[in-house]
Design an enzyme around this catalytic site. Structure first.
Site, PDB file in Angstrom:
ATOM      1  N   LYS A  99      28.691  42.735  38.016  1.00  0.00           N
ATOM      2  CA  LYS A  99      30.013  42.222  38.401  1.00  0.00           C
ATOM      3  C   LYS A  99      31.073  43.273  38.081  1.00  0.00           C
ATOM      4  CE  LYS A  99      32.119  37.994  39.344  1.00  0.00           C
ATOM      5  NZ  LYS A  99      32.527  36.647  38.994  1.00  0.00           N
ATOM      6  N   THR A 111      28.772  33.141  48.290  1.00  0.00           N
ATOM      7  CA  THR A 111      28.647  33.879  47.047  1.00  0.00           C
ATOM      8  C   THR A 111      27.356  34.685  47.086  1.00  0.00           C
ATOM      9  OG1 THR A 111      28.642  33.671  44.641  1.00  0.00           O
ATOM     10  CG2 THR A 111      27.518  31.926  45.846  1.00  0.00           C
ATOM     11  N   GLU A 140      30.313  28.059  42.926  1.00  0.00           N
ATOM     12  CA  GLU A 140      29.603  26.783  43.092  1.00  0.00           C
ATOM     13  C   GLU A 140      30.293  25.643  42.355  1.00  0.00           C
ATOM     14  OE1 GLU A 140      28.319  29.710  42.411  1.00  0.00           O
ATOM     15  OE2 GLU A 140      26.325  30.002  43.271  1.00  0.00           O
ATOM     16  N   TRP A 158      30.788  41.026  43.096  1.00  0.00           N
ATOM     17  CA  TRP A 158      29.363  41.221  42.833  1.00  0.00           C
ATOM     18  C   TRP A 158      28.800  42.453  43.551  1.00  0.00           C
ATOM     19  CZ3 TRP A 158      27.660  38.601  38.946  1.00  0.00           C
ATOM     20  CH2 TRP A 158      28.048  37.274  38.713  1.00  0.00           C
TER      21      TRP A 158
HETATM   22  P1  AMP Z   1      31.760  33.911  41.114  1.00  0.00           P
HETATM   23  O1  AMP Z   1      31.014  32.818  41.738  1.00  0.00           O
HETATM   24  O2  AMP Z   1      31.816  35.159  41.931  1.00  0.00           O
HETATM   25  O3  AMP Z   1      33.115  33.479  40.650  1.00  0.00           O
HETATM   26  O4  AMP Z   1      30.964  34.345  39.818  1.00  0.00           O
HETATM   27  C1  AMP Z   1      30.638  33.438  38.812  1.00  0.00           C
HETATM   28  C2  AMP Z   1      29.994  34.183  37.681  1.00  0.00           C
HETATM   29  O5  AMP Z   1      30.900  35.150  37.144  1.00  0.00           O
HETATM   30  C3  AMP Z   1      29.600  33.328  36.499  1.00  0.00           C
HETATM   31  O6  AMP Z   1      28.377  32.680  36.701  1.00  0.00           O
HETATM   32  C4  AMP Z   1      29.548  34.367  35.393  1.00  0.00           C
HETATM   33  O7  AMP Z   1      28.351  35.115  35.437  1.00  0.00           O
HETATM   34  C5  AMP Z   1      30.701  35.284  35.754  1.00  0.00           C
HETATM   35  N1  AMP Z   1      31.928  34.845  35.060  1.00  0.00           N
HETATM   36  C6  AMP Z   1      32.932  34.092  35.550  1.00  0.00           C
HETATM   37  N2  AMP Z   1      33.880  33.888  34.621  1.00  0.00           N
HETATM   38  C7  AMP Z   1      33.470  34.524  33.512  1.00  0.00           C
HETATM   39  C8  AMP Z   1      34.000  34.673  32.187  1.00  0.00           C
HETATM   40  N3  AMP Z   1      35.151  34.159  31.835  1.00  0.00           N
HETATM   41  N4  AMP Z   1      33.259  35.386  31.313  1.00  0.00           N
HETATM   42  C9  AMP Z   1      32.073  35.942  31.651  1.00  0.00           C
HETATM   43  N5  AMP Z   1      31.534  35.832  32.873  1.00  0.00           N
HETATM   44  C10 AMP Z   1      32.219  35.132  33.795  1.00  0.00           C
END
Ligand code: AMP
Length: 542
Positions: free
Chosen positions: A437, A183, A328, A442
């Site tokens: 995002k 990530t 994570e 990302w």
């Molecule tokens: P990832 O590890 O790429 O899945 O990213 C995780 C991050 O995405 C989280 O820590 C949030 O910042 C963002 N994220 C994931 N789901 C949501 C959601 N439903 N609403 C807002 N942000 C989200």
């Protein structure tokens, strides 16, 4: 007094075996060009055994890493089970990452075999000279395409045809590594997250709870979230465990492809990032499809806009389930279902609750702490960083000295800033992670800033996320020219400079020139101020 229950190891092998014994007729469907490719679980489990034998012949041993560079399809699913069940570690690579990050990740994980989708061959051929750890490439098709520069290279179907359909699955320890994903870090290279058999097993049970995703044997599930993004949110493991029919879109992710698949295969449940569903919503305004089979659409990875949730339900009769998680966290963290006694609230209030990130699911403990490390009250007003712990949450990053910063007293720090209301609904209001995002993927603000600031005419640059109707967020670069170039620096010069390093998807959607980047008391860029200033900024149309 001790409990007297078996010390049964929670590994993926019995989940595979269950699918083989109980659901041999269930289908796994993949969209492959204009046609659909169909396997049954019976065929799949035999192919998984052949694949394990083939991997062993290629020299893969316990603990070795096997990487994939592939779309969502049935062969990818076979790897999801063959690799961990033989004791090796599955490592899906994010197709959208820039070349230098992919090279870093493959070397850092020390991947030894790389499985590549035939449609993605050119990208891997370009990377291959830098992928020093890879000993074998396997093209996921019938034969090795003529003229490929990969070497040594094999074809997936030829490997399977020459392998035995019986494989003596080894006894594994539940804490053995099963899979890994990387990530984005706020600074520096991506960070590795290593899932164990135990964490995936428990997470699969977690996904099956009615109060979370509520996956069942009766569903026809279509994971649109990529299998390289937190293992398609862990759903392939849960669906095989349950014997759920699976529908994979392959590389066909346009709204029309998805609508056609839902209609023709009678998909009941699907999951993906908001950008995809916003696209589908726009299509459904113009074209008619029978999507009445769909009982739910799980939306996560980025915030699901309330307007989208309402539009799907009111106009299309499709129930949206908003969920939050992280790589994570395997990724299941919170799911936004109304409590039974909230069903009677006025409609507007119900939608506002469901647009929050939701309630923590059983298995995930949450708290939020302010800057002094004190827990904030659950009053829906105070905000703090969300911290989590549980059996499918990371305990440290893989071989990474940045790990320590991410934990506090046994809790994992999510980097998401939240309020928690008196009912326990979490709502994300900001994030401490300095990232953008876009469409669920990302983009590192700091990578962009570093390159912009390397331009000889630039003094300072800060890149922030601004809201975008399709991608949810896109980068905006705020640039301070050096005094001598105040009236002599153009956006085009900066874009030309950025293009030497970044693909189109990573370029800021706009550049604004400012006099100075706001600073905190200790002289760091204070991006909160810029984010506030530009929160309504209209980005130009692409
Ligand atoms: P990832 O590890 O790429 O899945 O990213 C995780 C991050 O995405 C989280 O820590 C949030 O910042 C963002 N994220 C994931 N789901 C949501 C959601 N439903 N609403 C807002 N942000 C989200």
């Amino acid at each position: 007094m001790q409990g007297q229950m078996m010390d049964y190891q929670l590994t993926l092998t019995p989940l595979l075996e269950r699918a083989r014994r109980l659901f041999p007729k269930k289908e796994i469907v993949t969209k492959a060009g204009p046609s659909l490719e169909r396997f049954t679980y019976g065929e799949m489990t035999e192919r998984v055994a052949r694949l394990a034998n083939a991997l062993e012949k290629l020299g893969v041993r316990r603990g070795d890493r096997v990487a994939t560079f592939a779309w969502n399809n049935a062969r990818h699913l076979e790897l999801y089970f063959a690799v961990p069940c033989m004791g090796a570690v599955l490592h899906p690579l994010n197709l959208r990452l820039p070349a230098d990050q992919l090279t870093y990740i493959v070397a850092h994980a020390d991947d030894q075999v790389l499985f590549v989708d035939p449609t993605l061959l050119p990208a891997v051929e370009k990377l291959a000279p830098q992928l020093k750890s890879i000993e074998h490439y396997v093209v996921m098709g019938d034969k090795v395409p003529e003229g490929t520069t990969l070497s040594p290279v094999h074809s997936y179907e030829e490997l399977l045809a020459n392998a035995s359909p019986e494989y003596p699955w080894p006894h594994l320890n539940e804490n053995d590594a099963a899979a890994m994903c990387y990530t984005s870090g706020t600074t520096g290279n991506p960070k590795g997250v290593v899932y164990s058999h135990r964490s995936i097993y428990l997470h699969s049970l977690g996904l099956s709870m009615i109060d979370s995703f509520g996956l069942t044997e009766r569903d026809v599930f279509m994971p649109v979230v990529p299998m390289f993004h937190v293992l398609a949110w862990g759903t392939p493991f849960a669906t095989v465990m349950l014997g759920t029919k699976l529908v994979f879109p392959g590389p066909h992710l346009q709204p029309r492809d998805l609508a056609e698949l839902i209609q023709s295969e009678k998909v009941t449940l699907t999951a993906g990032v908001p950008t995809l569903w916003l696209g589908l919503l726009a299509l459904l305004d113009k074209e008619r499809y029978d999507l009445s089979s769909l009982r739910g659409m799980i939306v996560g990875g980025a915030a699901a806009p309330q307007s989208m949730i309402e539009a799907f339900e009111k106009k299309q009769g499709i129930h949206v389930v908003h969920a939050w998680g992280m790589t994570e966290m395997s990724p299941l963290g919170t799911v936004s279902h109304l409590k039974s006694y909230q069903e009677g609230l006025p409609e507007e209030e119900r939608f506002a609750i469901r647009a929050k990130q939701g309630l923590s699911v059983p298995g995930v403990d949450i708290r939020a702490v302010d800057e002094s490390g004190k827990e904030i009250p659950w009053d829906g007003k105070a905000f703090g960083e969300l911290q989590v712990r549980g059996p499918w949450i990371i305990s440290s990053y893989y071989n990474d000295e940045r790990s320590a910063d991410s934990f506090m007293d046994g809790w994992f720090r999510t980097g998401d800033v939240v309020t928690i209301d008196p009912e326990g609904f979490v709502q994300i209001v900001d994030r401490t992670k300095d990232l953008v995002k876009s469409g669920g993927e990302w983009i590192s603000s700091q990578d962009l800033e570093n390159v912009i600031m390397a331009h000889p005419k630039v003094l300072e640059a800060a890149v922030i996320a601004v809201p975008h109707p399709k991608w949810q967020e896109r980068p905006l670069a705020c640039v301070v020219p050096k005094p001598d170039y105040k009236d002599n620096l153009t956006k085009a010069e900066i874009y030309d400079h950025l293009r030497t390093r970044f693909d189109k998807m990573y370029l800021p959607d706009d550049i604004v020139f400012i006099d100075a980047v706001p600073k905190t008391s200790v002289g760091k860029f204070d991006k909160k101020v810029l984010r506030q200033q530009y929160k309504d900024y209209q980005l130009p149309e692409a």
